[in-house]
Design a protein around this motif. Structure first.
Motif, PDB file in Angstrom:
ATOM      1  N   VAL A 138      -9.959  10.545   6.480  1.00 39.80           N
ATOM      2  CA  VAL A 138      -9.319  11.017   5.250  1.00 39.80           C
ATOM      3  C   VAL A 138     -10.355  11.310   4.172  1.00 39.80           C
ATOM      4  CG1 VAL A 138      -7.753  10.352   3.377  1.00 39.80           C
ATOM      5  CG2 VAL A 138      -7.161   9.820   5.747  1.00 39.80           C
ATOM      6  N   VAL A 139     -11.432  10.528   4.152  1.00 38.84           N
ATOM      7  CA  VAL A 139     -12.416  10.667   3.085  1.00 38.84           C
ATOM      8  C   VAL A 139     -13.038  12.060   3.068  1.00 38.84           C
ATOM      9  CG1 VAL A 139     -14.428   9.842   4.399  1.00 38.84           C
ATOM     10  CG2 VAL A 139     -14.315   9.460   1.935  1.00 38.84           C
ATOM     11  N   PHE A 140     -13.088  12.741   4.203  1.00 35.78           N
ATOM     12  CA  PHE A 140     -13.635  14.099   4.219  1.00 35.78           C
ATOM     13  C   PHE A 140     -12.687  15.080   3.524  1.00 35.78           C
ATOM     14  CE2 PHE A 140     -16.226  12.145   7.499  1.00 35.78           C
ATOM     15  CZ  PHE A 140     -17.467  12.729   7.280  1.00 35.78           C
ATOM     16  N   TRP A 141     -11.383  14.854   3.630  1.00 33.62           N
ATOM     17  CA  TRP A 141     -10.421  15.687   2.902  1.00 33.62           C
ATOM     18  C   TRP A 141     -10.552  15.443   1.401  1.00 33.62           C
ATOM     19  CZ3 TRP A 141      -7.115  19.276   5.134  1.00 33.62           C
ATOM     20  CH2 TRP A 141      -7.100  19.286   6.531  1.00 33.62           C
ATOM     21  N   TRP A 142     -10.750  14.189   1.026  1.00 31.91           N
ATOM     22  CA  TRP A 142     -10.945  13.881  -0.390  1.00 31.91           C
ATOM     23  C   TRP A 142     -12.251  14.486  -0.906  1.00 31.91           C
ATOM     24  CZ3 TRP A 142      -9.448   8.014   0.206  1.00 31.91           C
ATOM     25  CH2 TRP A 142      -8.051   7.903   0.202  1.00 31.91           C
ATOM     26  N   ALA A 143     -13.289  14.437  -0.084  1.00 33.75           N
ATOM     27  CA  ALA A 143     -14.560  15.042  -0.484  1.00 33.75           C
ATOM     28  C   ALA A 143     -14.394  16.550  -0.680  1.00 33.75           C
ATOM     29  CB  ALA A 143     -15.636  14.751   0.565  1.00 33.75           C
ATOM     30  N   ALA A 144     -13.654  17.184   0.222  1.00 32.36           N
ATOM     31  CA  ALA A 144     -13.413  18.623   0.099  1.00 32.36           C
ATOM     32  C   ALA A 144     -12.634  18.933  -1.178  1.00 32.36           C
ATOM     33  CB  ALA A 144     -12.661  19.133   1.326  1.00 32.36           C
ATOM     34  N   PHE A 145     -11.669  18.083  -1.517  1.00 33.45           N
ATOM     35  CA  PHE A 145     -10.919  18.253  -2.766  1.00 33.45           C
ATOM     36  C   PHE A 145     -11.862  18.294  -3.960  1.00 33.45           C
ATOM     37  CE2 PHE A 145      -9.488  14.952  -5.996  1.00 33.45           C
ATOM     38  CZ  PHE A 145      -8.994  15.860  -6.921  1.00 33.45           C
ATOM     39  N   LEU A 146     -12.770  17.344  -4.027  1.00 31.93           N
ATOM     40  CA  LEU A 146     -13.679  17.283  -5.165  1.00 31.93           C
ATOM     41  C   LEU A 146     -14.650  18.455  -5.169  1.00 31.93           C
ATOM     42  CD1 LEU A 146     -14.396  13.440  -5.092  1.00 31.93           C
ATOM     43  CD2 LEU A 146     -12.979  14.676  -6.743  1.00 31.93           C
ATOM     44  N   VAL A 162       0.825  -1.209   0.000  1.00 33.38           N
ATOM     45  CA  VAL A 162       0.000   0.000   0.000  1.00 33.38           C
ATOM     46  C   VAL A 162       0.858   1.257   0.000  1.00 33.38           C
ATOM     47  CG1 VAL A 162      -1.729   1.304   1.301  1.00 33.38           C
ATOM     48  CG2 VAL A 162      -1.941  -1.162   1.097  1.00 33.38           C
ATOM     49  N   VAL A 163       2.012   1.198   0.649  1.00 35.98           N
ATOM     50  CA  VAL A 163       2.872   2.376   0.717  1.00 35.98           C
ATOM     51  C   VAL A 163       3.342   2.794  -0.676  1.00 35.98           C
ATOM     52  CG1 VAL A 163       4.987   1.037   1.087  1.00 35.98           C
ATOM     53  CG2 VAL A 163       4.843   3.390   1.923  1.00 35.98           C
ATOM     54  N   VAL A 164       3.515   1.830  -1.578  1.00 38.69           N
ATOM     55  CA  VAL A 164       3.905   2.156  -2.953  1.00 38.69           C
ATOM     56  C   VAL A 164       2.784   2.927  -3.639  1.00 38.69           C
ATOM     57  CG1 VAL A 164       4.503   1.201  -5.216  1.00 38.69           C
ATOM     58  CG2 VAL A 164       5.440   0.168  -3.126  1.00 38.69           C
ATOM     59  N   ALA A 165       1.563   2.415  -3.511  1.00 41.01           N
ATOM     60  CA  ALA A 165       0.413   3.087  -4.111  1.00 41.01           C
ATOM     61  C   ALA A 165       0.207   4.468  -3.498  1.00 41.01           C
ATOM     62  CB  ALA A 165      -0.840   2.236  -3.926  1.00 41.01           C
ATOM     63  N   GLN A 166       0.355   4.561  -2.187  1.00 40.83           N
ATOM     64  CA  GLN A 166       0.187   5.849  -1.524  1.00 40.83           C
ATOM     65  C   GLN A 166       1.212   6.865  -2.025  1.00 40.83           C
ATOM     66  OE1 GLN A 166       0.491   4.402   2.515  1.00 40.83           O
ATOM     67  NE2 GLN A 166      -1.719   4.551   2.843  1.00 40.83           N
ATOM     68  N   GLY A 214      -4.981  15.142   1.855  1.00 37.96           N
ATOM     69  CA  GLY A 214      -5.703  13.900   2.097  1.00 37.96           C
ATOM     70  C   GLY A 214      -4.842  12.679   1.826  1.00 37.96           C
ATOM     71  N   ASN A 215      -4.117  12.705   0.716  1.00 32.24           N
ATOM     72  CA  ASN A 215      -3.247  11.573   0.387  1.00 32.24           C
ATOM     73  C   ASN A 215      -2.108  11.425   1.393  1.00 32.24           C
ATOM     74  OD1 ASN A 215      -4.707  10.772  -1.866  1.00 32.24           O
ATOM     75  ND2 ASN A 215      -3.511  12.012  -3.283  1.00 32.24           N
ATOM     76  N   LEU A 216      -1.547  12.554   1.826  1.00 33.72           N
ATOM     77  CA  LEU A 216      -0.457  12.498   2.804  1.00 33.72           C
ATOM     78  C   LEU A 216      -0.958  12.008   4.161  1.00 33.72           C
ATOM     79  CD1 LEU A 216       1.531  15.766   1.961  1.00 33.72           C
ATOM     80  CD2 LEU A 216       2.130  13.403   1.370  1.00 33.72           C
ATOM     81  N   LEU A 217      -2.155  12.430   4.546  1.00 38.19           N
ATOM     82  CA  LEU A 217      -2.721  11.966   5.814  1.00 38.19           C
ATOM     83  C   LEU A 217      -2.992  10.465   5.772  1.00 38.19           C
ATOM     84  CD1 LEU A 217      -5.197  14.895   6.580  1.00 38.19           C
ATOM     85  CD2 LEU A 217      -3.050  14.388   7.759  1.00 38.19           C
TER      86      LEU A 217
END
Length: 324
Positions: free
Chosen positions: A147-155, A91-95, A134-137
């Motif tokens: 984290v999903v709330f940071w991603w939602a805010a991004f969109l 997962v760390v690679v994908a992150q 969001g990705n860094l968190l």
């Protein structure tokens, strides 16, 4: 269909693969008995849909708008990050790949700001910053339900910036831009407050969602174009229904507060991601895909079929979530 820019198809394809894999993960989370690529795959539904699919799509669109070769590194990195999740790499690679892709999108917006600095370009640049955070968190070990709330805010912020760009074609009232900034401030404050009180931070975030739903419905040119016909009306219908679902998500967050799991959590997220975000995808697809691929897209009234199907099934899902 003639595609004038076939070299962009692989990047778009990476996003589509992430979309399909994300849908598979979502069905697994619903309990469907389907082949599982690897144990725990269903937990990646959110990262695949947001960063793997939507992040790649937005990055590709902005790379095309920038018109610089280096800009395509952003959708490539995020697309590869989604692929890394699918094939089961650490997962760390994908992150790392997804975080790099989001940083690439941030670089694209910095270049755009050098060309033209306005409220809408700054807003979209801030949106890319939220994706980076969001990705860094997530990479730092934060749970996905936060984290999903940071991603939602991004969109949301990115989409709001795009619509603000079009809203400038109208005569905005003197208080329109200040109220927009206040609502963004509520959204950001809610995100920060979640670190200390997830419940009340989510409620304040919901106030921001509700307010931006009102603002976008009030100031978007869709209020006028919905009276026209053809693809113009189709786009407006998608936009206005999406703003309605954004308000529903805000009301649910305000009512329920922060919950990490369960049907109420499901209702908040999918009112936003399915009701709002996918309505925006449906609305912009007749514009974005021809621009990205250089291929025409002929409008047909049948386009309303998938919009209607989304509305009916989402109402059933949210009502079921709320009533238990």
């Amino acid at each position: 269909m003639l595609v004038r820019h076939p070299q962009r198809l692989p990047l778009l394809g990476l996003g589509m693969v992430a979309l399909l894999a994300g849908l598979l993960a979502g069905l697994l989370r619903l309990g469907w008995d389907l082949p599982v690529p690897w144990a725990g795959f269903s937990t990646l539904h959110g990262p695949l849909m947001v960063s793997g699919f939507l992040g790649t799509l937005i990055s590709l669109e902005r790379a095309v708008a920038l018109g610089r070769l280096w800009g395509y590194a952003a959708p490539l990195l995020s697309g590869l990050g989604g692929l890394a999740l699918i094939v089961g790499l650490p997962v760390v690679v994908a992150q790392g790949l997804l975080a790099s892709g989001s940083i690439g999108l941030g670089a694209i917006f910095l270049a755009i700001l050098q060309r033209h600095r306005a409220l809408y370009t700054v807003t979209m640049a801030v949106g890319s910053g939220l994706w980076i955070l969001g990705n860094l968190l997530w990479a730092a070990g934060w749970p996905l339900f936060q984290v999903v709330f940071w991603w939602a805010a991004f969109l949301l912020v990115t989409i709001a910036g795009e619509r603000l760009e079009l809203a400038r074609l109208q005569q905005l009232t003197g208080g329109a831009q200040p109220s927009f900034l206040v609502l963004l401030g509520l959204l950001f404050t809610g995100l920060l407050l979640m670190e200390w009180s997830f419940a009340w931070g989510a409620r304040l975030f919901g106030v921001g969602l509700l307010g931006l739903s009102w603002w976008l419905s009030r100031h978007d040119i869709a209020r006028r174009t919905v009276k026209q016909s053809g693809v113009t009306r189709f786009i407006a219908v998608c936009l206005l229904t999406g703003y309605g679902w954004l308000g529903v998500s805000g009301l649910l967050a305000l009512w329920v507060g922060g919950v990490p799991v369960g049907p109420q959590y499901d209702a908040i997220l999918h009112s936003f991601f399915l009701g709002f975000v996918f309505a925006m995808i449906f609305a912009h697809a007749p514009i974005i895909f021809p621009a990205v691929l250089g291929a025409g897209m002929e409008y047909r009234p049948l386009f309303y079929a998938h919009v209607a199907l989304l509305q009916v099934t989402l109402v059933m899902r949210v009502v079921g979530d709320v009533t238990g």
